[in-house]
Design a protein around this motif. Structure first.
Motif, PDB file in Angstrom:
ATOM      1  N   LEU A  90       0.837  -1.190   0.000  1.00  0.00           N
ATOM      2  CA  LEU A  90       0.000   0.000   0.000  1.00  0.00           C
ATOM      3  C   LEU A  90       0.880   1.252   0.000  1.00  0.00           C
ATOM      4  N   SER A  91       0.559   2.210  -0.838  1.00  0.00           N
ATOM      5  CA  SER A  91       1.326   3.453  -0.917  1.00  0.00           C
ATOM      6  C   SER A  91       1.147   4.272   0.358  1.00  0.00           C
ATOM      7  N   ALA A  92       2.229   4.895   0.814  1.00  0.00           N
ATOM      8  CA  ALA A  92       2.156   5.720   2.028  1.00  0.00           C
ATOM      9  C   ALA A  92       1.181   6.878   1.852  1.00  0.00           C
ATOM     10  N   SER A  93       1.069   7.394   0.633  1.00  0.00           N
ATOM     11  CA  SER A  93       0.168   8.521   0.396  1.00  0.00           C
ATOM     12  C   SER A  93      -1.302   8.109   0.447  1.00  0.00           C
ATOM     13  N   GLU A  94      -1.570   6.802   0.511  1.00  0.00           N
ATOM     14  CA  GLU A  94      -2.941   6.307   0.621  1.00  0.00           C
ATOM     15  C   GLU A  94      -3.292   5.910   2.052  1.00  0.00           C
ATOM     16  N   ILE A  95      -2.514   6.432   3.018  1.00  0.00           N
ATOM     17  CA  ILE A  95      -2.752   6.146   4.431  1.00  0.00           C
ATOM     18  C   ILE A  95      -2.861   7.462   5.183  1.00  0.00           C
ATOM     19  N   ALA A  96      -3.802   7.544   6.110  1.00  0.00           N
ATOM     20  CA  ALA A  96      -3.967   8.755   6.915  1.00  0.00           C
ATOM     21  C   ALA A  96      -4.186   8.394   8.372  1.00  0.00           C
ATOM     22  N   ILE A  97      -3.642   9.229   9.241  1.00  0.00           N
ATOM     23  CA  ILE A  97      -3.891   9.154  10.676  1.00  0.00           C
ATOM     24  C   ILE A  97      -4.623  10.433  11.053  1.00  0.00           C
ATOM     25  N   LEU A  98      -5.853  10.291  11.540  1.00  0.00           N
ATOM     26  CA  LEU A  98      -6.703  11.440  11.810  1.00  0.00           C
ATOM     27  C   LEU A  98      -6.989  11.560  13.303  1.00  0.00           C
TER      28      LEU A  98
ATOM     29  N   TRP B 169      -7.896   3.993  20.962  1.00  0.00           N
ATOM     30  CA  TRP B 169      -7.934   4.921  22.088  1.00  0.00           C
ATOM     31  C   TRP B 169      -6.996   4.410  23.163  1.00  0.00           C
ATOM     32  N   SER B 170      -6.666   5.268  24.106  1.00  0.00           N
ATOM     33  CA  SER B 170      -5.770   4.874  25.194  1.00  0.00           C
ATOM     34  C   SER B 170      -6.364   5.308  26.522  1.00  0.00           C
ATOM     35  N   LEU B 171      -5.947   4.615  27.565  1.00  0.00           N
ATOM     36  CA  LEU B 171      -6.520   4.832  28.897  1.00  0.00           C
ATOM     37  C   LEU B 171      -5.720   5.808  29.746  1.00  0.00           C
ATOM     38  N   SER B 172      -4.519   6.164  29.302  1.00  0.00           N
ATOM     39  CA  SER B 172      -3.672   7.078  30.060  1.00  0.00           C
ATOM     40  C   SER B 172      -2.895   7.955  29.093  1.00  0.00           C
ATOM     41  N   ARG B 173      -2.535   9.126  29.528  1.00  0.00           N
ATOM     42  CA  ARG B 173      -1.762  10.020  28.673  1.00  0.00           C
ATOM     43  C   ARG B 173      -0.302   9.589  28.593  1.00  0.00           C
ATOM     44  N   LYS B 174       0.279   9.198  29.714  1.00  0.00           N
ATOM     45  CA  LYS B 174       1.702   8.868  29.763  1.00  0.00           C
ATOM     46  C   LYS B 174       1.906   7.434  30.231  1.00  0.00           C
ATOM     47  N   PRO B 175       3.030   6.820  29.845  1.00  0.00           N
ATOM     48  CA  PRO B 175       3.331   5.465  30.348  1.00  0.00           C
ATOM     49  C   PRO B 175       3.395   5.462  31.871  1.00  0.00           C
ATOM     50  N   GLY B 176       2.730   4.506  32.473  1.00  0.00           N
ATOM     51  CA  GLY B 176       2.716   4.422  33.925  1.00  0.00           C
ATOM     52  C   GLY B 176       1.725   5.353  34.583  1.00  0.00           C
ATOM     53  N   GLY B 177       1.019   6.155  33.800  1.00  0.00           N
ATOM     54  CA  GLY B 177       0.055   7.084  34.369  1.00  0.00           C
ATOM     55  C   GLY B 177      -1.231   6.397  34.775  1.00  0.00           C
ATOM     56  N   ARG B 178      -2.092   7.175  35.417  1.00  0.00           N
ATOM     57  CA  ARG B 178      -3.373   6.616  35.849  1.00  0.00           C
ATOM     58  C   ARG B 178      -4.236   6.273  34.636  1.00  0.00           C
TER      59      ARG B 178
ATOM     60  N   VAL C   9      -7.630   7.994  15.708  1.00  0.00           N
ATOM     61  CA  VAL C   9      -6.889   7.769  16.946  1.00  0.00           C
ATOM     62  C   VAL C   9      -7.370   8.709  18.055  1.00  0.00           C
ATOM     63  N   GLY C  10      -7.030   8.340  19.283  1.00  0.00           N
ATOM     64  CA  GLY C  10      -7.375   9.186  20.427  1.00  0.00           C
ATOM     65  C   GLY C  10      -8.860   9.271  20.694  1.00  0.00           C
ATOM     66  N   LEU C  11      -9.601   8.171  20.437  1.00  0.00           N
ATOM     67  CA  LEU C  11     -11.064   8.197  20.567  1.00  0.00           C
ATOM     68  C   LEU C  11     -11.478   7.989  22.025  1.00  0.00           C
TER      69      LEU C  11
END
Length: 698
Positions: free
Chosen positions: A357-365, A553-562, A512-514
């Motif tokens: 797959l071409s890199a230009s055909e991928i998006a991170i939103l 999605w992720s449950l914490s902002r930083k590694p080891g965080g709450r 991402v970040g949902l």
């Protein structure tokens, strides 16, 4: 004259259109409303409509004015019209069209030296704020500039601003009277310097047409047919300009999708689209629901997302039907922290590229631009090139400016030969080699120059030979794109906000970040209309994907965080039942979450509305609010808002305070389980709120 009264001069012009697209393209001249869902081929449809009207002799190409909201969309429309052999039709943004008209009519309307256009209003708004005694920090000045833009787009002047802001409960950076004074000062400074901003282009062009009969008559004799794309995003100011353009006529085609209204913060409204048939009862209305962009799996998810929206007007209830072959199911992934989420996404991107797959055909939103940093680092770690949409402008790059100068010089000499070969020869003199450099800045420069060659290939392949394909024509197209900020495609994964992704599409999309507090954004919580706009923004993100769709999605902002974040409420009902993130969970006194569906903590009924999810109980069940605690929370919020110099609801909305007083969370985990309390507010106010719950003031 109806389009059915005479035959096409090119019988095959409408071949390849589906029945609904053909109905739109072939509709009688007059008011036409095309309700076009995402991926249903609206640009193809409206350009074929223009070509059909021209080809049938109903209108000359030079009498057509097509307007849209982005330079990229206008450029694509021009290219497609050229492919269909339509020369002379105008396809521009509202602002570009107004600028052209205002420059032409200025000597008659104003008479003196034409005023210059300012690129950005930040410095002048800062001066206006200083004169008004308002704060002049960068963040405040940016917010003031945005508020002035909203007011002008909404046809609200400085004198009326305080009353309108109060009625609409605008979230403003300063008291309304002071914002109005900044607004007034800004307009005075601008007039004294004989400058125009972008909103003035629309205001002054509208005034020229409304107040000068001879100007209006000449314009309306020149343009007879109007097409408006993305009509759901029209502002009151743009609608007024459109009315001035059209006059008392009805040769107007509008195209839009109320499900993709995502610019209400800037004054946009889908009301003109939804009320089009009330204004033009005889209008032809065509619905485009066949989705040619995305696989049935992506389409199904998109329908689920928008199907859960509340208060959808009848004209917005489009249900997409996927037309592509079957594809992979959308992926869902929960991560411990943001860096881990970014690293996992980058690894998956690397896998897709390695598979061909071409890199230009991928998006991170993502929802906000600040989220891009983690993904820039993660992509660099796996050696994947990327482009940040909204970063340095393509045509502002040094090598591109040098390339255009060289191409312009070569075109002036009128060389013969294949355009693509000539472009390669010229660019070879400014750094384009046969083989790409290893990486870094040199590779970025090479990729940018190669994009100019690919644009030449694209134009040679699409524009008919009869239209001419000389080097001079290519340079003219390049200069037009530079003026319209419409760059060619450059190889690399796209990093973009959901707003910036509107109108674009990729084979693979990562949303991402949902997490709650990010999508929906925290300041939207407590306002059902704002939350629904966030849902539409999510829908826009989903519908950008052609085949591969990942939601993380992720449950914490930083590694080891709450691990105190919760996935977005918009994912309820979307995550498969057998997914690890769908496990039954009970947090604090909040709602029970089963199979990604929030349930009432009292009767276990399904929660459907935003306020029910926030309170963790359905509207049928009685409130068990502690009134004394609620009073203490309100008192604390008033003091905190005064300290921070912000409206009280910015600290916490009334609904959030009621939820706290009902559920009485005892710790961070229980507190963050309440909708509207994300990681940021937990860090800022969590300790204080828990102290108030325990009986103290702070």
């Amino acid at each position: 004259m109806g389009s059915g009264s005479r035959s096409n001069r090119r019988p095959g012009l409408l071949d390849g259109l589906d029945p609904e697209q053909r109905a739109a393209a072939n509709a009688p001249r007059g008011p036409v409303c095309v309700l076009a869902g995402a991926g249903t081929g609206k640009t193809r449809t409206i350009t074929h409509r223009i070509a059909h009207l021209v080809d049938s002799g109903h209108v000359a190409a030079g009498q057509v004015l097509a307007v849209t909201f982005t330079a990229r969309a206008a450029g694509e429309m021009r290219t497609r019209l050229a492919t269909l052999g339509v020369e002379g039709a105008q396809a521009r943004t509202f602002h570009a069209a107004a600028l052209r008209q205002l420059r032409y009519f200025w000597p008659r309307v104003v008479g003196d030296r034409q005023w210059d256009l300012i690129e950005g209003k930040f410095r002048m708004v800062g001066q206006a704020a200083h004169r008004a005694g308002a704060a002049t920090e960068s963040e405040v000045v940016r917010d003031l500039a945005s508020e002035i833009e909203w007011a002008k787009a909404s046809l609200v002047g400085p004198d009326d601003y305080p009353a309108v802001a109060a009625r609409l409960q605008r979230d403003i950076p300063e008291p309304a009277a002071r914002v109005a004074e900044v607004f007034r000062n800004y307009e005075k400074l601008k007039t004294e310097a004989q400058l125009l901003d972008f909103d003035d282009l629309l205001l002054h062009t509208t005034a020229a047409l409304e107040e000068h009969g001879a100007v209006a008559e000449e314009f309306r004799d020149r343009y007879r047919c109007f097409v408006v794309d993305e009509y759901q995003d029209v502002t009151p100011l743009q609608q007024r300009l459109l009315d001035a353009w059209v006059g008392g006529r009805d040769d107007l085609t509008v195209v839009g999708d109320a499900n993709q209204t995502i610019y209400s913060f800037g004054g946009a409204s889908p009301r003109p689209l939804l009320e089009f048939t009330r204004r033009f009862p005889e209008a032809s209305v065509i619905r485009l629901e066949r989705d040619y962009r995305s696989t049935p799996q992506v389409v199904s998810l998109a329908n689920q997302v928008i199907g859960a929206a509340r208060g959808r007007p009848a004209g917005s209830r489009l249900r997409l039907v996927g037309q592509r072959p079957e594809g992979p199911q959308p992926r869902f992934a929960e991560h411990d922290d943001e860096p881990g989420e970014a690293a996992a996404v980058a690894r998956r991107v690397r896998e897709l590229i390695d598979s061909g797959l071409s890199a230009s055909e991928i998006a991170i939103l993502y929802r906000v631009n600040a989220q891009s940093e983690a993904y820039e680092q993660a992509l660099s770690d796996v050696d994947v090139p990327y482009l940040v949409r909204g970063g340095e402008r393509f045509f502002s790059r040094t090598e591109i400016r040098q390339a255009i100068v060289a191409l312009r010089s070569a075109a002036a000499n009128g060389p013969d030969g294949d355009v693509v070969d000539l472009v390669r020869q010229v660019l070879g003199r400014v750094g384009l080699t046969d083989q790409p450099p290893a990486g870094g800045a040199a590779r970025e420069k090479w990729d940018a120059l190669l994009a100019l060659v690919e644009l030449a290939e694209e134009l040679t392949a699409t524009v008919p030979e009869t239209a001419g394909s000389s080097l001079a024509r290519y340079v003219a197209e390049l200069e037009q794109r530079a003026a319209a900020a419409h760059p060619p495609t450059v190889e690399g994964v796209t990093l973009a906000s959901l707003h910036a992704a509107k109108g674009l599409e990729w084979d693979a999309v990562f949303l991402v970040g949902l997490a709650e507090g990010t999508l929906p954004i925290q300041h939207a919580d407590g306002d059902d209309e704002a939350v629904e706009e966030e849902r539409r923004l999510f829908y826009v993100g989903v519908t950008r994907a052609r085949e591969h769709l990942s939601l993380t999605w992720s449950l914490s902002r930083k590694p080891g965080g709450r691990r105190n974040r919760r996935r977005s409420r918009f994912l309820y009902g979307l995550v498969p039942e057998d997914h690890p993130a769908s496990r039954v969970a009970r947090t604090g006194g909040g709602a029970r979450v089963t199979g990604s569906k929030a349930r009432c903590r009292v009767c276990d009924g399904l929660l459907t509305s935003t306020i029910e999810v926030k309170l963790s109980r359905c509207s049928r069940c009685p409130s068990d609010v502690d009134e004394e605690l609620l009073d203490r929370l309100r008192s604390w919020r008033t003091g905190r808002a005064r300290e921070l110099k912000v409206p009280a609801y910015v600290v916490f909305t009334d609904a959030t305070l009621i939820a706290i007083a009902e559920q009485q969370p005892a710790d961070d985990g229980a507190l963050v389980s309440i909708s509207g309390i994300g990681a940021t507010k937990l860090e800022r106010f969590g300790t204080e709120v828990l102290a108030v719950i325990r009986g103290g003031e702070r």
